[in-house]
Design an enzyme around this catalytic site. Structure first.
Site, PDB file in Angstrom:
ATOM      1  N   GLY A 179       1.065  -1.569  -0.202  1.00 25.05           N
ATOM      2  CA  GLY A 179       0.065   0.222   0.173  1.00 25.05           C
ATOM      3  C   GLY A 179       0.864   1.116   0.315  1.00 25.05           C
ATOM      4  N   GLU A 232       3.957   4.510   6.571  1.00 29.03           N
ATOM      5  CA  GLU A 232       2.512   3.502   6.146  1.00 29.03           C
ATOM      6  C   GLU A 232       1.799   4.225   5.485  1.00 29.03           C
ATOM      7  OE1 GLU A 232       1.527   0.767   6.072  1.00 29.03           O
ATOM      8  OE2 GLU A 232       2.039  -0.271   8.210  1.00 29.03           O
ATOM      9  N   ASP A 233       1.268   3.302   4.831  1.00 29.59           N
ATOM     10  CA  ASP A 233      -0.258   4.236   4.105  1.00 29.59           C
ATOM     11  C   ASP A 233      -1.138   4.538   4.571  1.00 29.59           C
ATOM     12  OD1 ASP A 233      -0.539   1.471   4.698  1.00 29.59           O
ATOM     13  OD2 ASP A 233      -2.020   1.579   2.783  1.00 29.59           O
ATOM     14  N   ASP A 236      -5.108   1.470  10.774  1.00 30.51           N
ATOM     15  CA  ASP A 236      -6.490   2.009  11.593  1.00 30.51           C
ATOM     16  C   ASP A 236      -5.816   1.314  12.597  1.00 30.51           C
ATOM     17  OD1 ASP A 236      -8.992   1.237  11.016  1.00 30.51           O
ATOM     18  OD2 ASP A 236      -8.675  -0.966   9.931  1.00 30.51           O
ATOM     19  N   PHE A 285     -13.580   3.383   4.793  1.00 34.40           N
ATOM     20  CA  PHE A 285     -12.708   2.377   4.184  1.00 34.40           C
ATOM     21  C   PHE A 285     -12.501   2.766   2.587  1.00 34.40           C
ATOM     22  CE2 PHE A 285     -10.506  -1.134   1.232  1.00 34.40           C
ATOM     23  CZ  PHE A 285      -9.658  -1.623   1.793  1.00 34.40           C
ATOM     24  N   VAL A 286     -11.252   3.382   2.462  1.00 35.66           N
ATOM     25  CA  VAL A 286     -10.689   4.237   1.724  1.00 35.66           C
ATOM     26  C   VAL A 286      -9.336   2.911   0.667  1.00 35.66           C
ATOM     27  CG1 VAL A 286     -10.663   6.393   2.119  1.00 35.66           C
ATOM     28  CG2 VAL A 286      -8.337   5.615   2.613  1.00 35.66           C
ATOM     29  N   ARG A 298      -5.400   0.467  -7.048  1.00 31.41           N
ATOM     30  CA  ARG A 298      -4.169   1.432  -5.861  1.00 31.41           C
ATOM     31  C   ARG A 298      -3.464   2.708  -7.201  1.00 31.41           C
ATOM     32  NH1 ARG A 298      -2.125  -2.297  -2.174  1.00 31.41           N
ATOM     33  NH2 ARG A 298      -2.543  -4.469  -2.583  1.00 31.41           N
TER      34      ARG A 298
HETATM   35  P1  IMP Z   1      -4.305  -1.887  11.086  1.00 34.10           P
HETATM   36  O1  IMP Z   1      -3.519  -3.061  12.299  1.00 34.10           O
HETATM   37  O2  IMP Z   1      -5.607  -2.050  11.688  1.00 34.10           O
HETATM   38  O3  IMP Z   1      -3.101  -0.462  11.400  1.00 34.10           O
HETATM   39  O4  IMP Z   1      -3.660  -1.990   9.736  1.00 34.10           O
HETATM   40  C1  IMP Z   1      -3.339  -1.287   8.746  1.00 34.10           C
HETATM   41  C2  IMP Z   1      -3.824  -2.216   7.602  1.00 34.10           C
HETATM   42  O5  IMP Z   1      -4.611  -2.306   6.846  1.00 34.10           O
HETATM   43  C3  IMP Z   1      -2.601  -0.921   6.896  1.00 34.10           C
HETATM   44  O6  IMP Z   1      -1.985  -0.834   6.762  1.00 34.10           O
HETATM   45  C4  IMP Z   1      -4.184  -1.565   5.373  1.00 34.10           C
HETATM   46  O7  IMP Z   1      -2.794  -2.784   4.173  1.00 34.10           O
HETATM   47  C5  IMP Z   1      -5.089  -1.960   5.986  1.00 34.10           C
HETATM   48  N1  IMP Z   1      -5.833  -1.002   5.970  1.00 34.10           N
HETATM   49  C6  IMP Z   1      -6.605  -0.275   7.206  1.00 34.10           C
HETATM   50  N2  IMP Z   1      -8.503   0.602   6.545  1.00 34.10           N
HETATM   51  C7  IMP Z   1      -7.761   0.598   5.049  1.00 34.10           C
HETATM   52  C8  IMP Z   1      -8.351   0.887   4.400  1.00 34.10           C
HETATM   53  O8  IMP Z   1     -10.017   2.512   5.192  1.00 34.10           O
HETATM   54  N3  IMP Z   1      -8.515   0.833   2.969  1.00 34.10           N
HETATM   55  C9  IMP Z   1      -7.292  -0.153   2.755  1.00 34.10           C
HETATM   56  N4  IMP Z   1      -6.457  -0.171   3.170  1.00 34.10           N
HETATM   57  C10 IMP Z   1      -6.394  -0.880   4.682  1.00 34.10           C
HETATM   58 MG    MG Z   2      -0.746  -1.748   4.620  1.00 38.37          MG
END
Ligand code: IMP
Ligand code: MG
Length: 312
Positions: A179, A232-233, A236, A285-286, A298
């Site tokens: 991402g 990081e992208d 969440d 969700f983006v 992407r």
């Molecule tokens: P976390 O461990 O819950 O913080 O997850 C982070 C990862 O979940 C990111 O690096 C993304 O790959 C994926 N992710 C979380 N939210 C989104 C979203 O809204 N769109 C796309 N990928 C997401």
């Molecule tokens: Mg990611």
């Protein structure tokens, strides 16, 4: 010989909402009369389609030399030689507008004019270029959340801030695949320091709560004693990031800071300090600018919100 009709990508029916290109449009700035016009102008700007607002009034009826009825279409799009009348009105008023438009075309032959209902915006955008999206993809997108212009501006600011904060150092940028590709690519070009770039790839957790984050591709660089910026992208829940920071710390870097493009703070479970945040976004969700939904989207040059209906 008969020519077969060219295949047309399917457009989903009317469930499409108007994509808007940024913040809510509470106040309507001059010269616009209402929100739909302002929104339409921003959409045109976003896609680089030139426009003029109410540039011409067409007299439709005269009585003893005086104009008794006239019509001023909302927009003129010079590139397309097209007048556009927007309507969000009730069907009765639409009929009145239709009558005027017919009259206009009788009196001014060769004038191109269309009336756009809200759901028609979408078709226009598809026809005149919705980024690299296929027309069939447009209905999956609810709206553009962060435009290309805002992304570029913010990423440049982050790059400048990092360049300032790390003056005299040569940080290692660590990106988490996949991402992050667009963000890290733009970010590194805005950092005016000697930098090294490296990537990690991890498996996402499997949803049943038991699976730990697995490392599929580890760093190639030795980060011992180095200043690491973990890029990081999106953050969440923070679970992935928390695990990664712990893991990188076992390699004894001099420092670690996190730089994320997007921060979905409302969903945070594990609180990891974030050194740099591009945009804080709400819980939606983006996709786009590197972010995917089942590996799609992407390549969009902007961040968009996916339709709720698309999600499980
Ligand atoms: P976390 O461990 O819950 O913080 O997850 C982070 C990862 O979940 C990111 O690096 C993304 O790959 C994926 N992710 C979380 N939210 C989104 C979203 O809204 N769109 C796309 N990928 C997401
Ligand atoms: Mg990611």
């Amino acid at each position: 010989m008969e020519v077969p009709p060219s295949p047309r990508p399917a457009m989903t029916r009317a469930r499409a909402r108007v994509p808007v290109t940024g913040a809510p449009t509470g106040d309507v700035p001059a010269p616009f009369a209402h929100n739909a016009e302002y929104e339409f102008a921003r959409i045109l700007d976003f896609y680089g389609i030139d426009w003029q607002y109410e540039p011409r009034t067409f007299p439709l009826r005269y009585d003893r030399g005086h104009v008794t009825e006239a019509f001023s279409p909302d927009f003129y799009l010079p590139d397309l030689s097209l007048y556009v009348e927007l309507t969000t009105l009730k069907p009765g008023l639409t009929a009145e507008k239709n009558r005027k438009m017919r009259l206009l075309q009788e009196l001014y032959p060769g004038t191109n004019i269309i009336m756009l209902k809200k759901q028609d915006y979408l078709r226009l955008l598809t026809k005149y270029g919705y980024g690299p999206m296929q027309p069939g993809q447009v209905p999956d997108i609810d709206r553009v959340l962060v435009t290309t212009g805002r992304l570029q501006k913010r990423v440049a600011e982050l790059g400048a801030q990092i360049s300032h904060d790390y003056t005299g150092k040569d940080p290692v940028l660590v990106g988490v695949l996949r991402g992050v590709i667009c963000f890290i690519g733009d970010l590194m070009r805005n950092i005016s320091l000697p930098t090294v770039v490296d990537f990690m790839s991890i498996s996402s957790y499997d949803g049943n709560g038991s699976a730990a984050v697995r490392i599929l591709k580890d760093l190639d660089e030795n980060i011992k004693g180095r200043d690491v910026i973990l890029v990081e992208d999106i953050v969440d829940t923070g679970m992935t990031l928390n695990h990664l920071v712990d893991y990188l710390n076992t390699k004894k870097p001099a420092s670690i800071k996190v730089c994320t493009l997007l921060d979905k703070r409302a969903r945070r479970i594990v609180n990891v300090p974030l050194g740099y945040v591009g945009f804080e976004i709400s819980d939606e969700f983006v996709v786009g600018y590197g972010l995917d939904f089942h590996q799609r989207f992407r390549n969009l040059p902007f961040i968009a919100v996916l339709k709720h209906e698309m999600l499980p």
